[in-house]
Design a protein around this motif. Sequence first.
Motif, PDB file in Angstrom:
ATOM      1  N   THR A  38      -9.292 -10.051  42.748  1.00  0.00           N
ATOM      2  CA  THR A  38      -8.732  -8.710  42.580  1.00  0.00           C
ATOM      3  C   THR A  38      -7.244  -8.764  42.869  1.00  0.00           C
ATOM      4  O   THR A  38      -6.838  -9.219  43.945  1.00  0.00           O
ATOM      5  CB  THR A  38      -9.411  -7.691  43.509  1.00  0.00           C
ATOM      6  N   LEU A  39      -6.447  -8.327  41.904  1.00  0.00           N
ATOM      7  CA  LEU A  39      -4.991  -8.343  42.041  1.00  0.00           C
ATOM      8  C   LEU A  39      -4.416  -6.986  41.660  1.00  0.00           C
ATOM      9  O   LEU A  39      -4.999  -6.269  40.838  1.00  0.00           O
ATOM     10  CB  LEU A  39      -4.382  -9.410  41.125  1.00  0.00           C
ATOM     11  N   SER A  40      -3.272  -6.703  42.218  1.00  0.00           N
ATOM     12  CA  SER A  40      -2.535  -5.514  41.785  1.00  0.00           C
ATOM     13  C   SER A  40      -1.736  -5.850  40.538  1.00  0.00           C
ATOM     14  O   SER A  40      -1.364  -7.009  40.307  1.00  0.00           O
ATOM     15  CB  SER A  40      -1.589  -5.056  42.903  1.00  0.00           C
ATOM     16  N   GLU A  41      -1.483  -4.828  39.746  1.00  0.00           N
ATOM     17  CA  GLU A  41      -0.698  -5.025  38.531  1.00  0.00           C
ATOM     18  C   GLU A  41       0.647  -5.666  38.883  1.00  0.00           C
ATOM     19  O   GLU A  41       1.243  -5.352  39.913  1.00  0.00           O
ATOM     20  CB  GLU A  41      -0.482  -3.682  37.839  1.00  0.00           C
ATOM     21  N   ALA A  81       1.123  -8.697  39.790  1.00  0.00           N
ATOM     22  CA  ALA A  81       0.972  -9.821  40.720  1.00  0.00           C
ATOM     23  C   ALA A  81       0.868 -11.126  39.942  1.00  0.00           C
ATOM     24  O   ALA A  81       0.601 -11.149  38.739  1.00  0.00           O
ATOM     25  CB  ALA A  81      -0.267  -9.630  41.592  1.00  0.00           C
ATOM     26  N   SER A  93      -7.950  -7.696  32.825  1.00  0.00           N
ATOM     27  CA  SER A  93      -9.234  -7.697  33.527  1.00  0.00           C
ATOM     28  C   SER A  93     -10.321  -8.219  32.601  1.00  0.00           C
ATOM     29  O   SER A  93     -10.561  -7.656  31.531  1.00  0.00           O
ATOM     30  CB  SER A  93      -9.576  -6.286  34.010  1.00  0.00           C
ATOM     31  N   VAL A 153      -7.826  -6.359  37.714  1.00  0.00           N
ATOM     32  CA  VAL A 153      -6.447  -5.962  38.010  1.00  0.00           C
ATOM     33  C   VAL A 153      -6.427  -4.461  38.214  1.00  0.00           C
ATOM     34  O   VAL A 153      -6.858  -3.698  37.345  1.00  0.00           O
ATOM     35  CB  VAL A 153      -5.496  -6.357  36.868  1.00  0.00           C
ATOM     36  N   ILE A 154      -5.917  -4.037  39.363  1.00  0.00           N
ATOM     37  CA  ILE A 154      -5.884  -2.608  39.690  1.00  0.00           C
ATOM     38  C   ILE A 154      -4.459  -2.075  39.558  1.00  0.00           C
ATOM     39  O   ILE A 154      -3.495  -2.785  39.865  1.00  0.00           O
ATOM     40  CB  ILE A 154      -6.459  -2.349  41.093  1.00  0.00           C
ATOM     41  N   PRO A 155      -4.328  -0.839  39.106  1.00  0.00           N
ATOM     42  CA  PRO A 155      -2.976  -0.270  38.884  1.00  0.00           C
ATOM     43  C   PRO A 155      -2.231  -0.098  40.212  1.00  0.00           C
ATOM     44  O   PRO A 155      -2.835   0.067  41.263  1.00  0.00           O
ATOM     45  CB  PRO A 155      -3.257   1.087  38.240  1.00  0.00           C
ATOM     46  N   VAL A 202      -3.392  -4.525  33.799  1.00  0.00           N
ATOM     47  CA  VAL A 202      -4.760  -4.015  33.884  1.00  0.00           C
ATOM     48  C   VAL A 202      -5.602  -4.527  32.717  1.00  0.00           C
ATOM     49  O   VAL A 202      -6.787  -4.850  32.877  1.00  0.00           O
ATOM     50  CB  VAL A 202      -4.770  -2.469  33.920  1.00  0.00           C
TER      51      VAL A 202
END
Lengths: 114, 113
Positions: free
Chosen positions: B12-15, B17, B85, B111-113, B82
């Motif tokens: 899981t990564l932030s946008e 990253a 994903s 990928v989370i915003p 995003v």
Amino acid sequence: DAGVTQSPTHLIKTRGQHVTLRCSPISGHKSVSWYQQVLGQGPQFIFQYYEKEERGRGNFPDRFSARQFPNYSSELNVNALLLGDSALYLCASSLVRGDNNEQFFGPGTRLTVL
Amino acid sequence: GNSVTQMEGPVTLSEEAFLTINCTYTATGYPSLFWYVQYPGEGLQLLLKATKADDKGSNKGFEATYRKETTSFHLEKGSVQVSDSAVYFCALSARGGYQKVTFGIGTKLQVIP
């Protein structure tokens, strides 16, 4: 150009039944391979056919069989279905020319065995 | 026999990253190496490939370099979106003729915003 096509998209069967899955390769491709992808796993090789002859077989029981037709399309047959046969069945075609063995995958047939 | 080992997810990564998904392989000779991507409910799409040592495959901002000395083919992207994903599969195919593709277990990327 059309990509690899598979039919049907989804299929529901009960234990002990038989199923036939179909695949049409990319125009000009003479090799077709079949893979089984169980949920949460990577695809596992089942068969490869080239010029209507079996060229490779994975570690699957004899309940699984396949054939390739003169137009290079292919069928995968599974007899005496088990619950564990529930999976996404992927077909891939390739040119198989020298070292160019890149495989192009179809969208798959999702088989559910109840 | 041939085999592929890749890191298990989910990742899981932030946008925006940086992404690295590790992949190592065992094979005889010089296999061709691939990364495939599978979006939810879809089949496999070839993301990139490399056919000999030190080759770098690249596509859509993703890169992977064929490292024979470490038998690795790690996938990287500098800034994920995003829309990236999906599940990513490392794979190999022995050279020549009628060779099957051997896949890793797959790494799910979210990928989370």
